[in-house]
Design an enzyme around this catalytic site. Structure first.
Site, PDB file in Angstrom:
ATOM      1  N   SER A  12       0.830  -1.206   0.000  1.00 14.57           N
ATOM      2  CA  SER A  12       0.000   0.000   0.000  1.00 14.57           C
ATOM      3  C   SER A  12       0.865   1.256   0.000  1.00 14.57           C
ATOM      4  O   SER A  12       0.363   2.334  -0.312  1.00 14.57           O
ATOM      5  CB  SER A  12      -0.877   0.002   1.246  1.00 14.57           C
ATOM      6  OG  SER A  12      -0.044   0.012   2.389  1.00 14.57           O
ATOM      7  N   TYR A  43      -4.249   0.741   3.525  1.00 16.56           N
ATOM      8  CA  TYR A  43      -5.256  -0.261   3.154  1.00 16.56           C
ATOM      9  C   TYR A  43      -5.984  -0.787   4.400  1.00 16.56           C
ATOM     10  O   TYR A  43      -7.104  -1.273   4.302  1.00 16.56           O
ATOM     11  CB  TYR A  43      -4.581  -1.458   2.475  1.00 16.56           C
ATOM     12  CG  TYR A  43      -4.199  -1.273   1.016  1.00 16.56           C
ATOM     13  CD1 TYR A  43      -4.318  -0.045   0.364  1.00 16.56           C
ATOM     14  CD2 TYR A  43      -3.707  -2.359   0.279  1.00 16.56           C
ATOM     15  CE1 TYR A  43      -3.954   0.095  -0.968  1.00 16.56           C
ATOM     16  CE2 TYR A  43      -3.351  -2.218  -1.057  1.00 16.56           C
ATOM     17  CZ  TYR A  43      -3.466  -0.989  -1.676  1.00 16.56           C
ATOM     18  OH  TYR A  43      -3.103  -0.866  -2.991  1.00 16.56           O
ATOM     19  N   ASN A  75       0.637  -7.293   4.264  1.00 16.32           N
ATOM     20  CA  ASN A  75      -0.142  -8.330   4.957  1.00 16.32           C
ATOM     21  C   ASN A  75      -1.626  -8.173   4.702  1.00 16.32           C
ATOM     22  O   ASN A  75      -2.356  -9.149   4.552  1.00 16.32           O
ATOM     23  CB  ASN A  75       0.110  -8.254   6.459  1.00 16.32           C
ATOM     24  CG  ASN A  75       1.494  -8.698   6.837  1.00 16.32           C
ATOM     25  OD1 ASN A  75       1.708  -9.841   7.200  1.00 16.32           O
ATOM     26  ND2 ASN A  75       2.468  -7.813   6.735  1.00 16.32           N
ATOM     27  N   CYS A 184       2.518  -6.499   9.765  1.00 13.28           N
ATOM     28  CA  CYS A 184       2.343  -5.386   8.832  1.00 13.28           C
ATOM     29  C   CYS A 184       3.750  -5.016   8.400  1.00 13.28           C
ATOM     30  O   CYS A 184       4.632  -4.837   9.248  1.00 13.28           O
ATOM     31  CB  CYS A 184       1.672  -4.195   9.528  1.00 13.28           C
ATOM     32  SG  CYS A 184       1.652  -2.702   8.487  1.00 13.28           S
TER      33      CYS A 184
HETATM   34  N1  DGL Z   1       2.176  -2.728   4.864  1.00 10.40           N
HETATM   35  C1  DGL Z   1       0.762  -3.038   4.923  1.00 10.40           C
HETATM   36  C2  DGL Z   1       0.553  -4.365   5.620  1.00 10.40           C
HETATM   37  O1  DGL Z   1       1.495  -5.135   5.728  1.00 10.40           O
HETATM   38  C3  DGL Z   1       0.060  -1.877   5.536  1.00 10.40           C
HETATM   39  C4  DGL Z   1      -1.343  -1.849   5.199  1.00 10.40           C
HETATM   40  C5  DGL Z   1      -1.976  -0.502   5.238  1.00 10.40           C
HETATM   41  O2  DGL Z   1      -1.767   0.231   4.283  1.00 10.40           O
HETATM   42  O3  DGL Z   1      -2.724  -0.214   6.182  1.00 10.40           O
HETATM   43  O4  DGL Z   1      -0.529  -4.700   6.036  1.00 10.40           O
END
Ligand code: DGL
Length: 264
Positions: A12, A43, A75, A184
């Site tokens: 994201s 996201y 994730n 995350c």
């Molecule tokens: N790096 C994303 C994950 O691992 C973040 C998601 C987000 O944008 O909230 O979930």
């Protein structure tokens, strides 16, 4: 030649750069194409329909740019869209949840694992289901951290309030937990602030485990790039190029010559 093509990686935003970093270490000869959907991040507070739509759009975009494999370095997108991406794309797709879950089950002695993730990943029981599939005796405590991703996207500040926020999330976990998963890909960017609160608990960073899985899969499919020189990396963002460049350079500890815009 298929093996000379790049590996597509998306997140994201800038979180997936923690995965890209590990891929570079484990697979230095591969070309990589990174896409950060910074314009539509986070996201974790979007609906599953939106996350699915964005994931398929980006998956197709990277496949269209010639990617030989797709790494879902998010994730939330893995939890929501991995199955659909595998169904709809013609290239192999790897997510970040299964590799991290597997490593956590190997490390726990108390059979109690904590997972910090976005609210969507927690709500979908993505880690709980994956870990219980491996060993049903392990208890999984999932903490959905509402605000962290957005704060990391706009550069984390080492303030008392921010440290208190991390303490607040850490204190939600029962004390007997001995392994914590960063569920995350943004969270390894602020790892040192978690370490201050985690008091010696083992930490699983899914990025490392994912990179090892990608290498294994490329070997198995005979898709490894066999050249001796270093691979090239192209960066794309749906958001502001200068903003992406600034934060990405900090995370990767080097300057990036070319960041391009995509999806707008
Ligand atoms: N790096 C994303 C994950 O691992 C973040 C998601 C987000 O944008 O909230 O979930």
């Amino acid at each position: 030649m298929l093996n000379k093509r790049a590996i597509g990686i998306f997140d994201s935003g800038v979180g997936g750069l923690t995965v890209l970093k590990e891929i570079e270490k484990v697979l230095p000869h591969e070309d990589l194409i990174y896409f950060g959907d910074n314009l539509r991040a986070p996201y974790g507070s979007r609906s599953t329909e939106e996350v699915l739509e964005f994931s398929l759009e980006i998956g197709r975009l990277l496949q269209g740019k010639g990617a030989k494999m797709l790494i879902v370095a998010c994730n939330t997108a893995t939890a929501v869209s991995l199955g659909e991406l595998k169904n709809k794309l013609d290239i192999p797709v790897v997510g970040v949840i299964a590799p991290g879950a597997m490593e956590a089950t190997k490390l726990t002695v108390n059979n109690k694992i904590g997972v910090f993730s976005t609210p969507v990943t927690a709500k979908m029981n993505a880690y709980k289901n994956e870990i219980e599939r491996i060993d049903e005796n392990i208890e999984v405590y999932q903490i959905g951290c509402k605000s962290l991703c957005k704060m990391i996207e706009s550069e984390w500040k080492d303030t008392k309030e921010n440290q208190e926020l991390i303490r607040f999330y850490v204190q939600k976990l029962p004390a007997e937990i001995d392994v914590v998963v960063f569920g995350c890909t943004h969270y390894p960017i602020i790892k040192e602030y978690f370490i201050r609160e985690l008091k010696g608990k083992k930490i699983v960073d899914t990025a490392k485990e994912t990179a090892l899985e990608v290498k294994e899969l490329l070997q198995k499919l005979d898709l490894l790039n066999k050249r001796d020189s270093k691979g090239k990396i192209s960066f794309y963002t749906s958001g502001n190029i200068n903003k992406f460049k600034k934060i990405a350079e900090k995370i990767l500890s080097r300057s990036l010559d070319m960041v391009k815009s995509a999806l707008n």
